[in-house]
Design a protein around this motif. Structure first.
Motif, PDB file in Angstrom:
ATOM      1  N   VAL A 168       1.012  -1.323   0.211  1.00 40.90           N
ATOM      2  CA  VAL A 168      -0.009   0.101  -0.067  1.00 40.90           C
ATOM      3  C   VAL A 168       1.061   1.382   0.134  1.00 40.90           C
ATOM      4  N   GLN A 169       1.556   1.486  -1.339  1.00 42.72           N
ATOM      5  CA  GLN A 169       2.623   2.491  -1.266  1.00 42.72           C
ATOM      6  C   GLN A 169       1.921   3.851  -1.929  1.00 42.72           C
ATOM      7  N   GLN A 170       2.788   5.140  -1.731  1.00 48.98           N
ATOM      8  CA  GLN A 170       2.582   6.282  -2.007  1.00 48.98           C
ATOM      9  C   GLN A 170       2.279   6.371  -3.602  1.00 48.98           C
ATOM     10  N   LYS A 171       2.979   5.858  -4.338  1.00 47.74           N
ATOM     11  CA  LYS A 171       2.762   6.227  -5.793  1.00 47.74           C
ATOM     12  C   LYS A 171       1.770   4.973  -6.445  1.00 47.74           C
ATOM     13  N   LEU A 172       1.602   4.239  -5.625  1.00 49.94           N
ATOM     14  CA  LEU A 172       0.584   3.330  -6.426  1.00 49.94           C
ATOM     15  C   LEU A 172      -0.858   3.526  -5.959  1.00 49.94           C
ATOM     16  N   LEU A 173      -1.020   3.686  -4.583  1.00 51.10           N
ATOM     17  CA  LEU A 173      -2.468   4.156  -4.015  1.00 51.10           C
ATOM     18  C   LEU A 173      -3.472   5.062  -4.807  1.00 51.10           C
ATOM     19  N   PRO A 174      -2.737   6.185  -5.574  1.00 55.85           N
ATOM     20  CA  PRO A 174      -3.502   7.198  -5.988  1.00 55.85           C
ATOM     21  C   PRO A 174      -4.307   6.324  -7.267  1.00 55.85           C
ATOM     22  N   HIS A 175      -3.730   5.286  -7.870  1.00 59.89           N
ATOM     23  CA  HIS A 175      -4.035   4.655  -9.158  1.00 59.89           C
ATOM     24  C   HIS A 175      -5.100   3.501  -8.773  1.00 59.89           C
ATOM     25  N   ILE A 176      -5.277   3.115  -7.551  1.00 55.29           N
ATOM     26  CA  ILE A 176      -6.190   2.070  -7.174  1.00 55.29           C
ATOM     27  C   ILE A 176      -7.522   2.273  -7.416  1.00 55.29           C
ATOM     28  N   ASP A 177      -8.304   1.671  -7.872  1.00 55.38           N
ATOM     29  CA  ASP A 177      -9.811   2.003  -7.773  1.00 55.38           C
ATOM     30  C   ASP A 177     -10.432   2.081  -6.272  1.00 55.38           C
ATOM     31  N   ASP A 178     -11.119   2.815  -6.216  1.00 57.94           N
ATOM     32  CA  ASP A 178     -11.673   3.197  -4.654  1.00 57.94           C
ATOM     33  C   ASP A 178     -10.638   3.032  -3.746  1.00 57.94           C
ATOM     34  N   VAL A 185       1.746  -7.367  12.775  1.00 59.76           N
ATOM     35  CA  VAL A 185       1.690  -6.775  11.259  1.00 59.76           C
ATOM     36  C   VAL A 185       3.116  -6.944  10.530  1.00 59.76           C
ATOM     37  N   LEU A 186       2.956  -7.515   9.418  1.00 62.16           N
ATOM     38  CA  LEU A 186       4.055  -7.606   8.436  1.00 62.16           C
ATOM     39  C   LEU A 186       3.449  -7.004   7.220  1.00 62.16           C
ATOM     40  N   VAL A 187       4.591  -5.793   6.623  1.00 64.35           N
ATOM     41  CA  VAL A 187       4.238  -5.149   5.694  1.00 64.35           C
ATOM     42  C   VAL A 187       5.235  -5.405   4.761  1.00 64.35           C
ATOM     43  N   THR A 188       4.823  -5.562   3.337  1.00 65.95           N
ATOM     44  CA  THR A 188       5.651  -5.504   2.091  1.00 65.95           C
ATOM     45  C   THR A 188       5.905  -4.062   1.460  1.00 65.95           C
ATOM     46  N   GLU A 189       6.856  -3.957   0.803  1.00 68.16           N
ATOM     47  CA  GLU A 189       6.905  -2.653  -0.042  1.00 68.16           C
ATOM     48  C   GLU A 189       7.666  -3.249  -1.244  1.00 68.16           C
ATOM     49  N   GLN A 190       6.963  -3.119  -2.599  1.00 72.46           N
ATOM     50  CA  GLN A 190       7.506  -3.569  -4.069  1.00 72.46           C
ATOM     51  C   GLN A 190       8.218  -2.394  -4.416  1.00 72.46           C
ATOM     52  N   ASN A 191       9.268  -2.452  -4.597  1.00 66.50           N
ATOM     53  CA  ASN A 191      10.587  -1.602  -5.429  1.00 66.50           C
ATOM     54  C   ASN A 191      10.113  -0.322  -4.680  1.00 66.50           C
ATOM     55  N   PRO A 192      10.533   0.125  -3.383  1.00 65.56           N
ATOM     56  CA  PRO A 192       9.813   1.427  -2.835  1.00 65.56           C
ATOM     57  C   PRO A 192      10.838   2.394  -3.546  1.00 65.56           C
ATOM     58  N   ARG A 193      11.942   2.319  -4.066  1.00 66.38           N
ATOM     59  CA  ARG A 193      12.660   3.390  -4.506  1.00 66.38           C
ATOM     60  C   ARG A 193      11.778   3.986  -6.063  1.00 66.38           C
ATOM     61  N   GLY A 194      10.910   3.004  -6.680  1.00 68.43           N
ATOM     62  CA  GLY A 194      10.068   3.330  -7.664  1.00 68.43           C
ATOM     63  C   GLY A 194       8.709   3.897  -7.193  1.00 68.43           C
ATOM     64  N   LEU A 195       8.192   3.112  -6.281  1.00 68.95           N
ATOM     65  CA  LEU A 195       6.641   3.178  -5.935  1.00 68.95           C
ATOM     66  C   LEU A 195       6.497   3.873  -4.582  1.00 68.95           C
ATOM     67  N   ASP A 248      11.313  -7.446  -4.633  1.00 69.73           N
ATOM     68  CA  ASP A 248      11.137  -7.049  -5.960  1.00 69.73           C
ATOM     69  C   ASP A 248      10.310  -8.074  -6.808  1.00 69.73           C
ATOM     70  N   THR A 249       9.983  -9.188  -6.062  1.00 67.18           N
ATOM     71  CA  THR A 249       9.407 -10.266  -6.583  1.00 67.18           C
ATOM     72  C   THR A 249       7.795  -9.902  -6.201  1.00 67.18           C
ATOM     73  N   PHE A 250       6.852 -10.199  -7.251  1.00 68.44           N
ATOM     74  CA  PHE A 250       5.417 -10.076  -6.942  1.00 68.44           C
ATOM     75  C   PHE A 250       4.954 -11.072  -5.815  1.00 68.44           C
ATOM     76  N   ASP A 251       5.463 -12.255  -5.723  1.00 65.69           N
ATOM     77  CA  ASP A 251       4.930 -13.222  -4.803  1.00 65.69           C
ATOM     78  C   ASP A 251       6.110 -12.973  -3.595  1.00 65.69           C
ATOM     79  N   ALA A 252       5.679 -12.373  -2.837  1.00 67.16           N
ATOM     80  CA  ALA A 252       6.604 -12.166  -1.216  1.00 67.16           C
ATOM     81  C   ALA A 252       7.168 -13.516  -0.906  1.00 67.16           C
ATOM     82  N   THR A 253       6.527 -14.646  -0.949  1.00 69.25           N
ATOM     83  CA  THR A 253       7.318 -15.640  -0.592  1.00 69.25           C
ATOM     84  C   THR A 253       8.563 -16.128  -1.262  1.00 69.25           C
ATOM     85  N   LEU A 254       8.725 -15.519  -2.615  1.00 68.81           N
ATOM     86  CA  LEU A 254      10.103 -15.599  -3.099  1.00 68.81           C
ATOM     87  C   LEU A 254      11.155 -14.800  -2.532  1.00 68.81           C
ATOM     88  N   ASN A 255      10.931 -14.254  -1.483  1.00 71.45           N
ATOM     89  CA  ASN A 255      11.849 -13.463  -0.829  1.00 71.45           C
ATOM     90  C   ASN A 255      12.218 -13.875   0.387  1.00 71.45           C
TER      91      ASN A 255
END
Length: 168
Positions: free
Chosen positions: A5-15, A37-47, A65-72
């Motif tokens: 739930v990242q700064q540059k992604l959230l504005p583009h999410i429907d509702d 609570v465990l939090v993931t951030e996808q490529n935070p330098r970009g998003l 940087d993986t879409f499936d966090a279990t690969l991290n």
């Protein structure tokens, strides 16, 4: 578990207001009731980082940087034993990182509850497909309010009134 739930992604999410409202209620209730609570951030330098004010420094944040966090490896190392817990999964995007992480968790024998009103995608059709797919693969569907009341267990819980205030 709060996924991307990242700064540059959230504005583009429907509702996105709904998504943020339910994710906020979940995180605040988890903190109030001692649910980790465990939090993931996808490529935070970009998003960007997680949306400001949603999490606190006490929360464990895993960059990935993986879409499936279990690969991290760091993510997997941060998980509790699969026998000990149910993982409640919320975040964005429902059809990418949320779904693929939920499927990865199921493959690792975790019981997964997808918090359906606390997941979102840019396209609402993708969100719907992701929710159906997660359920088909074995995730149970729930809502933020149901998760919070489940954590409380009873209206006699000493923090009931505080938790109730988070969802009203």
């Amino acid at each position: 578990m709060l996924v991307d739930v990242q700064q540059k992604l959230l504005p583009h999410i429907d509702d996105n207001a709904r998504l943020l409202r339910h994710c906020t209620a979940l995180v605040r209730a988890a903190d109030l009731l001692g649910v980790p609570v465990l939090v993931t951030e996808q490529n935070p330098r970009g998003l960007g980082a997680t949306v400001e004010g949603l999490i606190s420094p006490e929360h464990r944040v895993i960059e990935k940087d993986t879409f499936d966090a279990t690969l991290n490896d760091a993510f997997v190392a941060a998980l509790p034993s699969a026998k000990e817990c149910v993982l409640y999964v919320a975040g964005a995007e429902a059809h990418v990182c949320v779904l693929l992480t939920a499927l990865g968790l199921l493959r690792l024998d975790y019981r997964v509850e997808l918090v359906a009103d606390a997941v979102g995608s840019r396209d609402p059709a993708n969100r719907s497909i992701a929710i159906r797919r997660a359920e088909q693969e074995g995730a149970r569907l729930t809502s933020a309010e149901t998760a919070i009341f489940g954590w409380l267990g009873s209206c006699r819980h000493p923090r009931f009134r505080e938790a109730l205030g988070l969802i009203k």
